[in-house]
Design an enzyme around this catalytic site. Sequence first.
Site, PDB file in Angstrom:
ATOM      1  N   HIS A  17       0.820  -1.223   0.000  1.00 37.14           N
ATOM      2  CA  HIS A  17       0.000   0.000   0.000  1.00 37.14           C
ATOM      3  C   HIS A  17       0.847   1.263   0.000  1.00 37.14           C
ATOM      4  O   HIS A  17       0.372   2.350   0.359  1.00 37.14           O
ATOM      5  CB  HIS A  17      -0.962  -0.026   1.186  1.00 37.14           C
ATOM      6  CG  HIS A  17      -1.932  -1.160   1.095  1.00 37.14           C
ATOM      7  ND1 HIS A  17      -2.634  -1.632   2.178  1.00 37.14           N
ATOM      8  CD2 HIS A  17      -2.317  -1.930   0.053  1.00 37.14           C
ATOM      9  CE1 HIS A  17      -3.394  -2.657   1.798  1.00 37.14           C
ATOM     10  NE2 HIS A  17      -3.224  -2.855   0.520  1.00 37.14           N
TER      11      HIS A  17
ATOM     12  N   CYS B  83       6.138  19.193  -7.572  1.00 36.71           N
ATOM     13  CA  CYS B  83       7.123  18.293  -8.186  1.00 36.71           C
ATOM     14  C   CYS B  83       8.394  19.070  -8.539  1.00 36.71           C
ATOM     15  O   CYS B  83       8.342  20.125  -9.164  1.00 36.71           O
ATOM     16  CB  CYS B  83       6.538  17.685  -9.465  1.00 36.71           C
ATOM     17  SG  CYS B  83       7.723  16.677 -10.373  1.00 36.71           S
TER      18      CYS B  83
ATOM     19  N   CYS C 282       8.619  18.880 -12.733  1.00 33.97           N
ATOM     20  CA  CYS C 282       7.681  19.566 -13.630  1.00 33.97           C
ATOM     21  C   CYS C 282       6.833  20.606 -12.910  1.00 33.97           C
ATOM     22  O   CYS C 282       6.031  21.292 -13.546  1.00 33.97           O
ATOM     23  CB  CYS C 282       6.782  18.539 -14.318  1.00 33.97           C
ATOM     24  SG  CYS C 282       5.574  17.799 -13.195  1.00 33.97           S
TER      25      CYS C 282
ATOM     26  N   GLY D 156      -0.824  -9.414  12.879  1.00 32.18           N
ATOM     27  CA  GLY D 156      -1.379  -8.102  13.173  1.00 32.18           C
ATOM     28  C   GLY D 156      -2.211  -7.501  12.073  1.00 32.18           C
ATOM     29  O   GLY D 156      -2.149  -6.300  11.813  1.00 32.18           O
TER      30      GLY D 156
ATOM     31  N   GLU E  88      -6.695 -10.962  18.770  1.00 33.61           N
ATOM     32  CA  GLU E  88      -8.117 -11.201  18.526  1.00 33.61           C
ATOM     33  C   GLU E  88      -8.304 -12.129  17.317  1.00 33.61           C
ATOM     34  O   GLU E  88      -7.474 -12.110  16.392  1.00 33.61           O
ATOM     35  CB  GLU E  88      -8.831  -9.875  18.230  1.00 33.61           C
ATOM     36  CG  GLU E  88      -8.851  -8.872  19.405  1.00 33.61           C
ATOM     37  CD  GLU E  88      -9.384  -7.489  18.965  1.00 33.61           C
ATOM     38  OE1 GLU E  88      -9.100  -6.499  19.671  1.00 33.61           O
ATOM     39  OE2 GLU E  88     -10.040  -7.412  17.904  1.00 33.61           O
TER      40      GLU E  88
HETATM   41  C1  BV8 Z   1      -8.265  -2.263  -5.142  1.00 31.68           C
HETATM   42  C2  BV8 Z   1      -2.972   2.950   2.666  1.00 31.68           C
HETATM   43  C3  BV8 Z   1      -8.742  -2.507  -7.491  1.00 31.68           C
HETATM   44  C4  BV8 Z   1      -3.631   4.251   2.959  1.00 31.68           C
HETATM   45  C5  BV8 Z   1      -4.734   1.229   2.691  1.00 31.68           C
HETATM   46  C6  BV8 Z   1     -12.976  -7.485  -2.521  1.00 31.68           C
HETATM   47  C7  BV8 Z   1     -13.927  -7.571  -1.568  1.00 31.68           C
HETATM   48  C8  BV8 Z   1     -14.371  -6.386  -0.910  1.00 31.68           C
HETATM   49  C9  BV8 Z   1     -13.832  -5.132  -1.181  1.00 31.68           C
HETATM   50  C10 BV8 Z   1     -12.880  -5.061  -2.132  1.00 31.68           C
HETATM   51  C11 BV8 Z   1     -12.467  -6.222  -2.810  1.00 31.68           C
HETATM   52  N1  BV8 Z   1     -11.512  -5.847  -3.678  1.00 31.68           N
HETATM   53  C12 BV8 Z   1     -11.319  -4.487  -3.570  1.00 31.68           C
HETATM   54  C13 BV8 Z   1     -12.148  -4.002  -2.637  1.00 31.68           C
HETATM   55  C14 BV8 Z   1     -12.228  -2.634  -2.228  1.00 31.68           C
HETATM   56  C15 BV8 Z   1     -11.177  -2.294  -1.136  1.00 31.68           C
HETATM   57  C16 BV8 Z   1     -11.385  -3.080   0.142  1.00 31.68           C
HETATM   58  O1  BV8 Z   1     -10.726  -4.075   0.402  1.00 31.68           O
HETATM   59  N2  BV8 Z   1     -12.303  -2.566   0.964  1.00 31.68           N
HETATM   60  C17 BV8 Z   1     -12.501  -3.201   2.303  1.00 31.68           C
HETATM   61  C18 BV8 Z   1     -12.639  -2.081   3.312  1.00 31.68           C
HETATM   62  C19 BV8 Z   1     -13.690  -4.081   2.274  1.00 31.68           C
HETATM   63  N3  BV8 Z   1      -9.831  -2.518  -1.639  1.00 31.68           N
HETATM   64  C20 BV8 Z   1      -9.263  -1.518  -2.355  1.00 31.68           C
HETATM   65  O2  BV8 Z   1      -9.808  -0.473  -2.642  1.00 31.68           O
HETATM   66  C21 BV8 Z   1      -7.844  -1.781  -2.831  1.00 31.68           C
HETATM   67  N4  BV8 Z   1      -7.738  -1.453  -4.240  1.00 31.68           N
HETATM   68  O3  BV8 Z   1      -8.827  -3.293  -4.856  1.00 31.68           O
HETATM   69  O4  BV8 Z   1      -8.098  -1.779  -6.444  1.00 31.68           O
HETATM   70  C22 BV8 Z   1     -10.132  -2.168  -7.364  1.00 31.68           C
HETATM   71  C23 BV8 Z   1     -10.461  -0.840  -7.363  1.00 31.68           C
HETATM   72  C24 BV8 Z   1     -11.815  -0.539  -7.229  1.00 31.68           C
HETATM   73  C25 BV8 Z   1     -12.794  -1.519  -7.032  1.00 31.68           C
HETATM   74  C26 BV8 Z   1     -12.416  -2.860  -7.064  1.00 31.68           C
HETATM   75  C27 BV8 Z   1     -11.068  -3.199  -7.230  1.00 31.68           C
HETATM   76  C28 BV8 Z   1      -6.842  -0.849  -2.114  1.00 31.68           C
HETATM   77  C29 BV8 Z   1      -6.830  -1.139  -0.658  1.00 31.68           C
HETATM   78  C30 BV8 Z   1      -5.672  -0.349   0.013  1.00 31.68           C
HETATM   79  C31 BV8 Z   1      -6.174   0.897   0.707  1.00 31.68           C
HETATM   80  N5  BV8 Z   1      -5.105   1.551   1.455  1.00 31.68           N
HETATM   81  N6  BV8 Z   1      -3.703   1.836   3.327  1.00 31.68           N
HETATM   82  C32 BV8 Z   1      -3.632   4.571   4.450  1.00 31.68           C
HETATM   83  O5  BV8 Z   1      -2.853   3.956   5.198  1.00 31.68           O
HETATM   84  O6  BV8 Z   1      -4.383   5.476   4.821  1.00 31.68           O
HETATM   85  S1  BV8 Z   1      -5.627  -0.017   3.503  1.00 31.68           S
HETATM   86  C33 BV8 Z   1      -5.183   0.149   5.207  1.00 31.68           C
HETATM   87  O7  BV8 Z   1      -6.252  -0.434   5.904  1.00 31.68           O
HETATM   88  C34 BV8 Z   1      -3.962  -0.628   5.641  1.00 31.68           C
HETATM   89  O8  BV8 Z   1      -2.931  -0.561   4.694  1.00 31.68           O
HETATM   90  C35 BV8 Z   1      -4.523  -2.044   5.818  1.00 31.68           C
HETATM   91  O9  BV8 Z   1      -4.572  -2.725   4.585  1.00 31.68           O
HETATM   92  C36 BV8 Z   1      -5.937  -1.756   6.272  1.00 31.68           C
HETATM   93  C37 BV8 Z   1      -6.048  -1.843   7.772  1.00 31.68           C
HETATM   94  O10 BV8 Z   1      -6.015  -3.199   8.086  1.00 31.68           O
HETATM   95  P1  BV8 Z   1      -4.920  -3.735   9.164  1.00 31.68           P
HETATM   96  O11 BV8 Z   1      -3.555  -3.264   8.772  1.00 31.68           O
HETATM   97  O12 BV8 Z   1      -5.172  -5.166   9.316  1.00 31.68           O
HETATM   98  O13 BV8 Z   1      -5.288  -2.898  10.504  1.00 31.68           O
HETATM   99  P2  BV8 Z   1      -6.613  -3.015  11.404  1.00 31.68           P
HETATM  100  O14 BV8 Z   1      -6.568  -1.865  12.316  1.00 31.68           O
HETATM  101  O15 BV8 Z   1      -7.808  -3.246  10.551  1.00 31.68           O
HETATM  102  O16 BV8 Z   1      -6.380  -4.360  12.257  1.00 31.68           O
HETATM  103  C38 BV8 Z   1      -5.302  -4.411  13.168  1.00 31.68           C
HETATM  104  C39 BV8 Z   1      -5.249  -5.847  13.638  1.00 31.68           C
HETATM  105  O17 BV8 Z   1      -4.109  -5.974  14.497  1.00 31.68           O
HETATM  106  C40 BV8 Z   1      -6.493  -6.254  14.451  1.00 31.68           C
HETATM  107  O18 BV8 Z   1      -6.909  -7.549  14.022  1.00 31.68           O
HETATM  108  C41 BV8 Z   1      -5.970  -6.295  15.892  1.00 31.68           C
HETATM  109  O19 BV8 Z   1      -6.585  -7.318  16.637  1.00 31.68           O
HETATM  110  C42 BV8 Z   1      -4.493  -6.638  15.672  1.00 31.68           C
HETATM  111  N7  BV8 Z   1      -3.580  -6.183  16.737  1.00 31.68           N
HETATM  112  C43 BV8 Z   1      -3.732  -5.112  17.567  1.00 31.68           C
HETATM  113  N8  BV8 Z   1      -2.642  -5.026  18.401  1.00 31.68           N
HETATM  114  C44 BV8 Z   1      -1.799  -6.066  18.050  1.00 31.68           C
HETATM  115  C45 BV8 Z   1      -2.388  -6.788  16.977  1.00 31.68           C
HETATM  116  N9  BV8 Z   1      -1.814  -7.860  16.393  1.00 31.68           N
HETATM  117  C46 BV8 Z   1      -0.600  -8.257  16.901  1.00 31.68           C
HETATM  118  N10 BV8 Z   1       0.042  -7.594  17.927  1.00 31.68           N
HETATM  119  C47 BV8 Z   1      -0.526  -6.514  18.512  1.00 31.68           C
HETATM  120  N11 BV8 Z   1       0.115  -5.897  19.519  1.00 31.68           N
HETATM  121 ZN    ZN Z   2       6.253  16.021 -12.025  1.00 27.26          ZN
END
Ligand code: BV8
Ligand code: ZN
Length: 244
Positions: free
Chosen positions: A126, A153, A156, A193, A221
């Site tokens: 990402h 940029c 440009c 994580g 979790e």
């Molecule tokens: C795309 C950068 C083509 C920006 C991020 C299929 C099904 C459904 C939806 C879709 C699909 N395909 C595509 C989609 C749409 C979408 C998507 O997935 N939506 C979700 C919400 C349903 N995907 C996209 O848009 C992707 N692009 O598919 O392009 C396309 C285009 C259009 C339409 C179709 C296809 C792009 C996705 C990337 C977006 N950018 N980040 C930014 O950072 O702001 S995503 C961002 O959120 C992160 O990078 C990461 O991926 C996500 C967060 O998830 P986690 O990292 O897992 O964090 P979270 O807080 O959720 O969980 C933390 C976990 O850690 C918990 O489980 C917790 O229990 C645990 N934890 C806590 N403490 C600890 C721990 N574990 C261990 N130790 C600890 N101490």
């Molecule tokens: Zn440029």
Amino acid sequence: MQTAAGSTISAELRQRLAEAKRVLVLTGAGVSAESGVPTFRGGGNSAVWKGLPFDVISSGAMLERNLPAVWEWFDYRRGVLQALKPNAAHETIARWQDRFPELTVVTQNVDGLHQLAGSRNVVELHGSIWRARCLVCRLVHEIPREGARPEACRDCGNAVRPDVVLFGEMLPAGAFEFAAQRAADCELCLVIGTSGLVYPAAGLPEIAKSAGAFVCEINPEPTPLSDLCDEAIQGKAGEVLPEL
Ligand code: BV8
Ligand code: ZN
């Protein structure tokens, strides 16, 4: 065997760790939680910025509509990250590159903490909060940890955007394909994580599993990925990983 933190590590996982040559590690925000990086969904509700859910402020649509608002969100997060350091989970994963003949570290995190801990060739699915990209010539600009980001940029003069993948945007060319190939080829896949809700990243453990790899989740979790895992260790990455 019980870890100091009380979570169990099976003899089978120990054996797989001892024998594995090709290992894939997939990380999410949870691996950076013990460094003080807020997770997106930790604690059930998703992160909000100025009343907007993060997958709205972090979307391609928002970038089209209001680039300054998107920059404000990422400037704030860079500010939070500036003082934060890698934790024992990042450091352990960095040491693993000398432990396993072929280790592939794939992260959803844009925080750069794996690299700061010494991990090389990290696949940033990402993108990175420490880079900006020109909207026109696509020139990538490094953003120094202590310094300011570019206003325009340097080649440009056009506007630049955060070099991260926003919701609705495609992943960097080749990054997912490379990760998917390594997932299909690995013997051991460690899912650390991540809530496993964002695609296509969350599809990687399924690719590893269907190719015959032993898949192990480390997360305090349960997640939608837990059922497909051969082993789910409920614990914090910074406490469990040094024990593996
Ligand atoms: C795309 C950068 C083509 C920006 C991020 C299929 C099904 C459904 C939806 C879709 C699909 N395909 C595509 C989609 C749409 C979408 C998507 O997935 N939506 C979700 C919400 C349903 N995907 C996209 O848009 C992707 N692009 O598919 O392009 C396309 C285009 C259009 C339409 C179709 C296809 C792009 C996705 C990337 C977006 N950018 N980040 C930014 O950072 O702001 S995503 C961002 O959120 C992160 O990078 C990461 O991926 C996500 C967060 O998830 P986690 O990292 O897992 O964090 P979270 O807080 O959720 O969980 C933390 C976990 O850690 C918990 O489980 C917790 O229990 C645990 N934890 C806590 N403490 C600890 C721990 N574990 C261990 N130790 C600890 N101490
Ligand atoms: Zn440029």
